[in-house]
Motif scaffolding. Sequence first.
Motif, PDB file in Angstrom:
ATOM      1  N   ALA A  20       0.681  -1.211  -0.162  1.00 12.10           N
ATOM      2  CA  ALA A  20       0.039  -0.105  -0.236  1.00 12.10           C
ATOM      3  C   ALA A  20       0.947   1.248   0.056  1.00 12.10           C
ATOM      4  CB  ALA A  20      -0.891   0.098   1.164  1.00 12.10           C
ATOM      5  N   GLU A  21       1.996   1.316   0.774  1.00  9.15           N
ATOM      6  CA  GLU A  21       2.717   2.531   0.756  1.00  9.15           C
ATOM      7  C   GLU A  21       3.519   2.571  -0.525  1.00  9.15           C
ATOM      8  OE1 GLU A  21       5.689   1.807   3.900  1.00  9.15           O
ATOM      9  OE2 GLU A  21       4.304   2.190   5.386  1.00  9.15           O
ATOM     10  N   GLU A  22       3.884   1.222  -1.203  1.00  7.77           N
ATOM     11  CA  GLU A  22       4.539   1.573  -2.463  1.00  7.77           C
ATOM     12  C   GLU A  22       3.570   2.141  -3.624  1.00  7.77           C
ATOM     13  OE1 GLU A  22       6.257  -1.957  -3.485  1.00  7.77           O
ATOM     14  OE2 GLU A  22       7.801  -2.001  -2.020  1.00  7.77           O
ATOM     15  N   SER A  23       2.394   1.698  -3.488  1.00 11.09           N
ATOM     16  CA  SER A  23       1.298   2.072  -4.461  1.00 11.09           C
ATOM     17  C   SER A  23       1.052   3.634  -4.022  1.00 11.09           C
ATOM     18  CB  SER A  23       0.180   1.346  -4.390  1.00 11.09           C
ATOM     19  OG  SER A  23      -0.358   1.223  -3.165  1.00 11.09           O
ATOM     20  N   TYR A  24       0.814   3.842  -3.064  1.00  9.79           N
ATOM     21  CA  TYR A  24       0.614   5.228  -2.523  1.00  9.79           C
ATOM     22  C   TYR A  24       1.793   6.266  -3.138  1.00  9.79           C
ATOM     23  CZ  TYR A  24      -1.186   9.286   0.198  1.00  9.79           C
ATOM     24  OH  TYR A  24      -1.596  10.359   0.539  1.00  9.79           O
ATOM     25  N   SER A  25       2.818   5.866  -3.119  1.00  9.85           N
ATOM     26  CA  SER A  25       4.126   6.796  -3.370  1.00  9.85           C
ATOM     27  C   SER A  25       4.111   6.938  -4.840  1.00  9.85           C
ATOM     28  CB  SER A  25       5.035   6.333  -2.761  1.00  9.85           C
ATOM     29  OG  SER A  25       5.555   5.142  -3.247  1.00  9.85           O
ATOM     30  N   THR A  26       3.433   6.159  -5.766  1.00  9.96           N
ATOM     31  CA  THR A  26       3.498   6.129  -7.251  1.00  9.96           C
ATOM     32  C   THR A  26       2.493   6.847  -7.704  1.00  9.96           C
ATOM     33  OG1 THR A  26       2.453   3.884  -7.382  1.00  9.96           O
ATOM     34  CG2 THR A  26       4.929   3.762  -7.222  1.00  9.96           C
ATOM     35  N   VAL A  27       1.297   6.959  -7.104  1.00 11.60           N
ATOM     36  CA  VAL A  27       0.179   7.722  -7.783  1.00 11.60           C
ATOM     37  C   VAL A  27       0.577   9.243  -7.599  1.00 11.60           C
ATOM     38  CG1 VAL A  27      -1.500   5.846  -7.249  1.00 11.60           C
ATOM     39  CG2 VAL A  27      -0.914   7.804  -5.517  1.00 11.60           C
ATOM     40  N   PRO A  28       0.042   9.952  -8.382  1.00 11.58           N
ATOM     41  CA  PRO A  28       0.046  11.603  -8.309  1.00 11.58           C
ATOM     42  C   PRO A  28      -0.603  11.982  -7.126  1.00 11.58           C
ATOM     43  CG  PRO A  28      -1.378  10.997 -10.214  1.00 11.58           C
ATOM     44  CD  PRO A  28      -0.817   9.881  -9.724  1.00 11.58           C
ATOM     45  N   HIS A  29      -0.094  13.340  -6.712  1.00  7.88           N
ATOM     46  CA  HIS A  29      -0.603  13.772  -5.619  1.00  7.88           C
ATOM     47  C   HIS A  29      -0.698  15.267  -5.748  1.00  7.88           C
ATOM     48  CE1 HIS A  29       0.719  10.458  -3.556  1.00  7.88           C
ATOM     49  NE2 HIS A  29      -0.218  10.512  -2.573  1.00  7.88           N
ATOM     50  N   THR A  30      -1.884  16.140  -5.363  1.00  8.20           N
ATOM     51  CA  THR A  30      -2.139  17.404  -5.949  1.00  8.20           C
ATOM     52  C   THR A  30      -2.381  18.331  -4.865  1.00  8.20           C
ATOM     53  OG1 THR A  30      -3.349  16.563  -7.837  1.00  8.20           O
ATOM     54  CG2 THR A  30      -3.736  18.974  -7.555  1.00  8.20           C
ATOM     55  N   PHE A  31      -1.831  19.547  -4.987  1.00  9.88           N
ATOM     56  CA  PHE A  31      -1.930  20.641  -3.945  1.00  9.88           C
ATOM     57  C   PHE A  31      -3.097  21.685  -4.371  1.00  9.88           C
ATOM     58  CE2 PHE A  31       1.740  21.134  -0.847  1.00  9.88           C
ATOM     59  CZ  PHE A  31       1.359  20.061   0.111  1.00  9.88           C
ATOM     60  N   VAL A  32      -4.109  21.757  -3.619  1.00  7.14           N
ATOM     61  CA  VAL A  32      -5.210  22.699  -4.245  1.00  7.14           C
ATOM     62  C   VAL A  32      -5.065  23.801  -3.344  1.00  7.14           C
ATOM     63  CG1 VAL A  32      -7.524  23.160  -5.022  1.00  7.14           C
ATOM     64  CG2 VAL A  32      -6.332  20.903  -5.301  1.00  7.14           C
ATOM     65  N   PHE A  33      -4.868  25.081  -3.619  1.00 11.22           N
ATOM     66  CA  PHE A  33      -4.764  26.197  -2.783  1.00 11.22           C
ATOM     67  C   PHE A  33      -5.094  27.658  -3.441  1.00 11.22           C
ATOM     68  CE2 PHE A  33      -0.449  25.202  -4.044  1.00 11.22           C
ATOM     69  CZ  PHE A  33       0.031  26.437  -4.566  1.00 11.22           C
ATOM     70  N   LEU A  79       7.096  15.535   0.073  1.00 12.01           N
ATOM     71  CA  LEU A  79       5.492  14.865   0.304  1.00 12.01           C
ATOM     72  C   LEU A  79       5.239  14.280  -0.936  1.00 12.01           C
ATOM     73  CD1 LEU A  79       3.902  17.999   2.390  1.00 12.01           C
ATOM     74  CD2 LEU A  79       4.717  15.662   3.177  1.00 12.01           C
ATOM     75  N   GLY A  80       5.974  14.232  -2.200  1.00 16.99           N
ATOM     76  CA  GLY A  80       5.758  13.484  -3.134  1.00 16.99           C
ATOM     77  C   GLY A  80       4.421  14.343  -3.909  1.00 16.99           C
ATOM     78  N   ILE A  81       4.409  15.495  -3.825  1.00  9.55           N
ATOM     79  CA  ILE A  81       3.334  16.269  -4.844  1.00  9.55           C
ATOM     80  C   ILE A  81       3.983  16.448  -6.002  1.00  9.55           C
ATOM     81  CG2 ILE A  81       2.125  18.424  -4.776  1.00  9.55           C
ATOM     82  CD1 ILE A  81       1.572  16.609  -2.469  1.00  9.55           C
ATOM     83  N   THR A 135     -13.028   7.709  -0.338  1.00  8.17           N
ATOM     84  CA  THR A 135     -12.087   6.729  -0.316  1.00  8.17           C
ATOM     85  C   THR A 135     -11.187   6.244  -1.092  1.00  8.17           C
ATOM     86  OG1 THR A 135     -13.293   4.911  -0.036  1.00  8.17           O
ATOM     87  CG2 THR A 135     -13.086   6.008   2.153  1.00  8.17           C
ATOM     88  N   HIS A 136     -11.768   6.565  -2.511  1.00  7.95           N
ATOM     89  CA  HIS A 136     -11.076   5.857  -3.554  1.00  7.95           C
ATOM     90  C   HIS A 136     -11.009   7.002  -4.760  1.00  7.95           C
ATOM     91  CE1 HIS A 136     -10.959   1.826  -2.299  1.00  7.95           C
ATOM     92  NE2 HIS A 136     -12.427   1.858  -2.120  1.00  7.95           N
ATOM     93  N   HIS A 137     -10.282   7.188  -5.581  1.00 10.52           N
ATOM     94  CA  HIS A 137     -10.052   8.266  -6.566  1.00 10.52           C
ATOM     95  C   HIS A 137     -10.938   8.172  -7.592  1.00 10.52           C
ATOM     96  CE1 HIS A 137      -8.329   5.662  -9.696  1.00 10.52           C
ATOM     97  NE2 HIS A 137      -7.796   4.860  -8.690  1.00 10.52           N
ATOM     98  N   PRO A 138     -11.355   9.355  -8.300  1.00  7.00           N
ATOM     99  CA  PRO A 138     -12.558   9.136  -9.055  1.00  7.00           C
ATOM    100  C   PRO A 138     -12.044   8.648 -10.520  1.00  7.00           C
ATOM    101  CG  PRO A 138     -11.683  11.369  -8.992  1.00  7.00           C
ATOM    102  CD  PRO A 138     -10.939  10.328  -7.924  1.00  7.00           C
ATOM    103  N   LEU A 139     -12.899   8.068 -11.460  1.00  4.72           N
ATOM    104  CA  LEU A 139     -12.475   7.603 -12.698  1.00  4.72           C
ATOM    105  C   LEU A 139     -12.568   8.880 -13.581  1.00  4.72           C
ATOM    106  CD1 LEU A 139     -12.052   5.244 -14.663  1.00  4.72           C
ATOM    107  CD2 LEU A 139     -14.762   5.238 -14.754  1.00  4.72           C
ATOM    108  N   LEU A 140     -11.533   9.258 -14.536  1.00  2.90           N
ATOM    109  CA  LEU A 140     -11.529  10.173 -15.319  1.00  2.90           C
ATOM    110  C   LEU A 140     -11.873   9.728 -16.694  1.00  2.90           C
ATOM    111  CD1 LEU A 140     -10.383  13.311 -15.891  1.00  2.90           C
ATOM    112  CD2 LEU A 140      -8.269  11.945 -16.753  1.00  2.90           C
ATOM    113  N   VAL A 141     -12.756  10.546 -17.164  1.00  2.00           N
ATOM    114  CA  VAL A 141     -13.299  10.448 -18.733  1.00  2.00           C
ATOM    115  C   VAL A 141     -13.154  11.757 -19.389  1.00  2.00           C
ATOM    116  CG1 VAL A 141     -15.449   9.901 -20.190  1.00  2.00           C
ATOM    117  CG2 VAL A 141     -15.123   8.841 -17.930  1.00  2.00           C
TER     118      VAL A 141
END
Length: 542
Positions: A20-33, A79-81, A135-141
């Motif tokens: 889970a940690e490995e998969s969490y670090s490989t996905v993209p992360h976003t800062f919204v501000f 933080l992997g952003i 709890t899960h990311h959305p599906l992009l279309v």
Amino acid sequence: MGKTKTKNQKKAREAASVLAEESYSTVPHTFVFQRGQIGKNVGQLVLDMRRVMEPFTARSLKVRKKNILKDFVAVAGPLGITHFSIFTKTDNCVNMRLARLPKGPTLYFRVAKYTLIKDVISSLKRHRMHDQQFTHHPLLVLNNFGIEGMHVKLMATMFQNMFPSINVHKLNLNCIKRCVLLNYDPVSQEVEFRHYSLKVVPVGMSRGVKKLMQEKFPNMSKLEDISELLMKGVNLSESEAEQDGDHNITELPQVYSGRGNMASQQSAVRLTEIGPRMTLQLVKIIEGMGEGNVLYHSTISKTEEELQEMLNRKEARLKEKAERKRKQEQNVALKKEKRDQNKKRSLEGIKRKGQQEGQVSDDEVEDPGNQEDKPPAEESEDEADYYRQAVGEEPDEDMFPGAKRKRGPGQSPKPFKKRKLSPGKGPPQDRKSFKSPDRGKKAGGQRFGDRKAGGQRFGDRKAGGQRFGDRKGVEGRNRFRKSEGGKRFGTKGGKGNRFAGQKKGETGKKYGGQKTFKGRAGMKRQKGAEGKKDFRHKKGKS
């Protein structure tokens, strides 16, 4: 009592946490501000966009006024952003920037229209949104992004990289609860942003049976028989009675959560909008992170010749900057070399001058302790001589006890200065018994009034002198006695009298004829005096 975990269960759980940690670090992360003053509505839009980007975003990100863009870039790496979504507001419109870290590109959008989550939900008769969906990311279309154009492809790539990629062969359908739809209109060149909640229901059965299969059982108090519910479908709303068509019916490859959603069965996929809505218009694309070459601009268009001319000017500025830097480094090196040469020549001149005079050796040329006004110090074993050469004065007597005082040529020997004692301090001997041996030896060595020298002491009787204070020599006292009638002041005959002029029988009278009062205090004084006499008498006997 619960069962204890076995080794295999512990290992499996540890392996799952590492995965889970490995998969969490490989996905993209976003800062919204936001940046600057944006107002209440745009601030709520920022919170709604964080809700869309969950769970791979900072939901409670705190932004202060003094924070700058470099602060966010500095914390983004640890933080992997990977992306920034920045909202700003001007007097005319609301803007949104999408940036890829760390080196860009940066896309500038103008938010033409937007609707918040609360406004979208309030317009629906029945909305479907709960915390488990986030709890899960959305599906992009993406729709209509296949049109030719560099800026369109770059937009599609940016949006795709903001959400985690999916593998259709290993995807679990129960993780798909939301959907983000981006539609590009080539005519108006606008992008429609929509956010939906996804629901799957089985098909091929009547509306009444579907109602029975739901978690909430329908109200059948007004029905005489259950067949009325199955056959007629009474008491059902318009939305529940809506017919599904080929546009949303599909065959499920897996078992999906919900009653009747079985594998290899027909089910309908229904979307319910949960917001927010946005209508975006691309303004420009910059190569770097907030700075760099402008790759695309919607209002300003330039030909190839103009772009080439801009590139040439930029290259010329870079070359000029490099040339200035090279010249500065060369000038610094020349100044340093010239300074070293001057220093070397000065040291050689000092050395040559010292050799000619024969006073300065090679080792003493660079002596930092040598002063200009004084000759160089000569080595000496005598500490007093070294002190005279260094300070230029004679040392004190107690500073070097074993050293001899050195006097200049032609100077006569001077006696040592006698140290004066401070007032109140005497020599270590007793002051009463101390007598100076030199006292009285001056003026021929005779003491004042010495008998052997034939001198007379002051007030000696034998020499016919009178002692100081002799009664016979004082005439003032005799005069005083004669004026008083031959009576002395306070004589023995006048005991108890305050003045000598009183008679013998007038004891106990004060001046003016007042009688004295003898009380207990007077008696106590007499007894005390007698006691003191007895005590002294006894003490003398003992």
